[in-house]
Design a protein around this motif. Structure first.
Motif, PDB file in Angstrom:
ATOM      1  N   ALA A   1       0.823  -1.209   0.000  1.00  0.00           N
ATOM      2  CA  ALA A   1       0.000   0.000   0.000  1.00  0.00           C
ATOM      3  C   ALA A   1       0.858   1.261   0.000  1.00  0.00           C
ATOM      4  CB  ALA A   1      -0.933  -0.017   1.212  1.00  0.00           C
ATOM      5  N   GLU A   2       1.947   1.272   0.764  1.00  0.00           N
ATOM      6  CA  GLU A   2       2.808   2.445   0.813  1.00  0.00           C
ATOM      7  C   GLU A   2       3.512   2.676  -0.518  1.00  0.00           C
ATOM      8  OE1 GLU A   2       3.221   4.682   3.106  1.00  0.00           O
ATOM      9  OE2 GLU A   2       1.828   3.782   4.539  1.00  0.00           O
ATOM     10  N   VAL A   3       3.980   1.599  -1.138  1.00  0.00           N
ATOM     11  CA  VAL A   3       4.676   1.741  -2.421  1.00  0.00           C
ATOM     12  C   VAL A   3       3.724   2.243  -3.496  1.00  0.00           C
ATOM     13  CG1 VAL A   3       5.815   0.442  -4.256  1.00  0.00           C
ATOM     14  CG2 VAL A   3       6.466   0.054  -1.892  1.00  0.00           C
ATOM     15  N   LYS A   4       2.509   1.715  -3.530  1.00  0.00           N
ATOM     16  CA  LYS A   4       1.548   2.154  -4.538  1.00  0.00           C
ATOM     17  C   LYS A   4       1.148   3.616  -4.332  1.00  0.00           C
ATOM     18  CE  LYS A   4      -0.520  -2.366  -5.483  1.00  0.00           C
ATOM     19  NZ  LYS A   4      -1.757  -3.183  -5.397  1.00  0.00           N
ATOM     20  N   GLU A   5       1.070   4.038  -3.089  1.00  0.00           N
ATOM     21  CA  GLU A   5       0.654   5.408  -2.823  1.00  0.00           C
ATOM     22  C   GLU A   5       1.777   6.407  -3.097  1.00  0.00           C
ATOM     23  OE1 GLU A   5      -1.132   8.108   0.877  1.00  0.00           O
ATOM     24  OE2 GLU A   5      -0.739   5.952   1.126  1.00  0.00           O
ATOM     25  N   ASN A   6       2.997   6.039  -2.776  1.00  0.00           N
ATOM     26  CA  ASN A   6       4.121   6.976  -2.891  1.00  0.00           C
ATOM     27  C   ASN A   6       4.781   6.950  -4.261  1.00  0.00           C
ATOM     28  OD1 ASN A   6       3.800   7.764  -0.188  1.00  0.00           O
ATOM     29  ND2 ASN A   6       5.085   6.078   0.527  1.00  0.00           N
ATOM     30  N   VAL A   7       4.651   5.880  -5.004  1.00  0.00           N
ATOM     31  CA  VAL A   7       5.295   5.798  -6.325  1.00  0.00           C
ATOM     32  C   VAL A   7       4.213   5.681  -7.395  1.00  0.00           C
ATOM     33  CG1 VAL A   7       7.067   4.665  -7.701  1.00  0.00           C
ATOM     34  CG2 VAL A   7       7.271   4.698  -5.221  1.00  0.00           C
ATOM     35  N   ILE A   8       3.906   4.476  -7.815  1.00  0.00           N
ATOM     36  CA  ILE A   8       2.848   4.233  -8.801  1.00  0.00           C
ATOM     37  C   ILE A   8       2.171   2.910  -8.462  1.00  0.00           C
ATOM     38  CG2 ILE A   8       3.897   5.502 -10.725  1.00  0.00           C
ATOM     39  CD1 ILE A   8       4.880   2.793 -11.801  1.00  0.00           C
ATOM     40  N   PRO A   9       0.917   2.746  -8.846  1.00  0.00           N
ATOM     41  CA  PRO A   9       0.294   1.419  -8.718  1.00  0.00           C
ATOM     42  C   PRO A   9       0.869   0.455  -9.749  1.00  0.00           C
ATOM     43  CG  PRO A   9      -1.203   2.948  -9.777  1.00  0.00           C
ATOM     44  CD  PRO A   9      -0.024   3.764  -9.326  1.00  0.00           C
ATOM     45  N   GLU A  10       0.512  -0.792  -9.610  1.00  0.00           N
ATOM     46  CA  GLU A  10       1.045  -1.808 -10.519  1.00  0.00           C
ATOM     47  C   GLU A  10       0.485  -1.611 -11.925  1.00  0.00           C
ATOM     48  OE1 GLU A  10       0.240  -5.655  -9.042  1.00  0.00           O
ATOM     49  OE2 GLU A  10       1.455  -5.426  -7.230  1.00  0.00           O
TER      50      GLU A  10
END
Length: 336
Positions: A271-280
């Motif tokens: 969840a943190e990676v998708k919110e701070n960078v990009i979703p898959e």
């Protein structure tokens, strides 16, 4: 007259030179002394005793030089023949793929008309096989900043015409993130050339910085203007470095007692990676002859379909269209 008695004959005294047998001096005797070779130290003998059995046998003298010469030339001829056959095969393969790509580019040229692009993807849209999020990898080294911005603008127009709402652009060096305003202006002008006054709304941003949004429509949704196409620009620092920063942050929060160690899970990191960078992304398109990710964020592509065209080194609409059709034929089977 009385005869005188005969006088005895005098016997000559032998002289040393007149003797028949001469006494020779004894020859001097030579004494030969044999010197023993110096004995080697015990360590040297041990090393020789250990190494000699393991050495390869000495090369035997060439008994058949003509046969060896013929065999050597024969092996070289076989090697050159293999090289020649593979070179011809590689050249024919490159020619075939180049002609095929050129044929697709002529047959499916969009003429900057959204209606033609919509016709090309109409079957995919009706079947629900159109990806929601498309990501592309572009290279700054090929043509400079102007070419890079122009390519991003073209790809954005293709996505907007096909109905794809999210586009993420990966450029390794991060130079494109420094020109977000320029990129936004170029994309807006290109959308105007495609759609005219009814161009879709655009939002361009990168994870660490703010966003640039344009809207030519009066209707607004809750929370702001409706965005038809969103462009996210990422670079190599948004990949592994972002995971390292996230790990440090979670460790610091756990040490301060803000979160428990049991709360750190894969779902939280995802969840943190998708919110701070990009979703898959659903589809990752490479405009390169080989599959080279160039440091693309690894967390986001665990379920992403990766597509590239061999022997292709340019950004072209035919590659984009073939990637969409290839994605539509794939089946996603998720395990439990």
């Amino acid at each position: 007259m009385a005869n005188a008695p005969p006088t005895p004959a005098s016997t000559p005294t032998p002289t040393p030179s007149a003797t028949s047998t001469s006494i020779s001096k004894p020859a001097p005797t030579t004494t030969t002394t044999h010197r023993n070779p110096p004995t080697k130290p015990l360590e040297v003998l041990d090393r020789e005793r250990f190494i000699l059995p393991r050495l390869p046998p000495a090369d035997e003298p060439r008994r058949r030089p003509i046969r060896n010469f013929v065999f050597t030339r024969f092996y070289k001829l076989v090697l050159l023949t293999i090289y020649l056959i593979y070179s011809v095969y590689a050249k024919l393969r490159w020619t075939y793929r180049t002609v095929l790509n050129r044929g697709f580019s002529i047959l499916y040229y969009h003429h900057r008309t959204p209606q033609l692009i919509q016709q090309d993807v109409q079957e995919l849209r009706q079947a629900g096989k159109l990806p929601r999020h498309v990501s592309v990898i572009v290279e700054f080294e090929k043509g400079g900043l102007d070419t890079l911005v122009d390519e991003v603008a073209e790809i954005t127009c293709w996505c907007a015409s096909a109905g794809i709402r999210c586009l993420s652009v990966y450029e390794q060096t991060g130079v494109l993130k420094s020109y977000i305003s320029t990129t936004h202006r170029s994309i807006s002008q290109r959308l105007h050339s495609y759609f005219g006054k009814s161009r879709p709304t655009l939002r361009v941003h990168s994870p660490p910085s703010g966003a640039f949004t344009t809207t030519d429509q009066s209707d607004e949704e809750e929370g702001g203007p409706r965005v038809d196409i969103e462009v996210v620009i990422i670079s190599e620092e948004d990949g592994r470095e972002s995971l390292v920063d996230l790990t440090k942050t979670l460790c610091d929060m756990a040490q301060r007692g803000k979160i428990a160690a049991e709360d750190v899970s894969i779902d939280l990191i995802d969840a943190e990676v998708k919110e701070n960078v990009i979703p898959e992304p659903n589809l990752l398109i490479l405009f390169s002859p080989n599959v080279t990710l160039r440091g693309y964020p690894p967390w986001q592509i665990r379920l992403t379909e990766i597509f590239h065209v061999p022997d292709n080194e340019a950004v072209g609409y035919q590659v984009f269209l073939r990637a969409l059709h290839k994605y539509a034929k794939k089946e996603m089977r998720f395990g439990r």
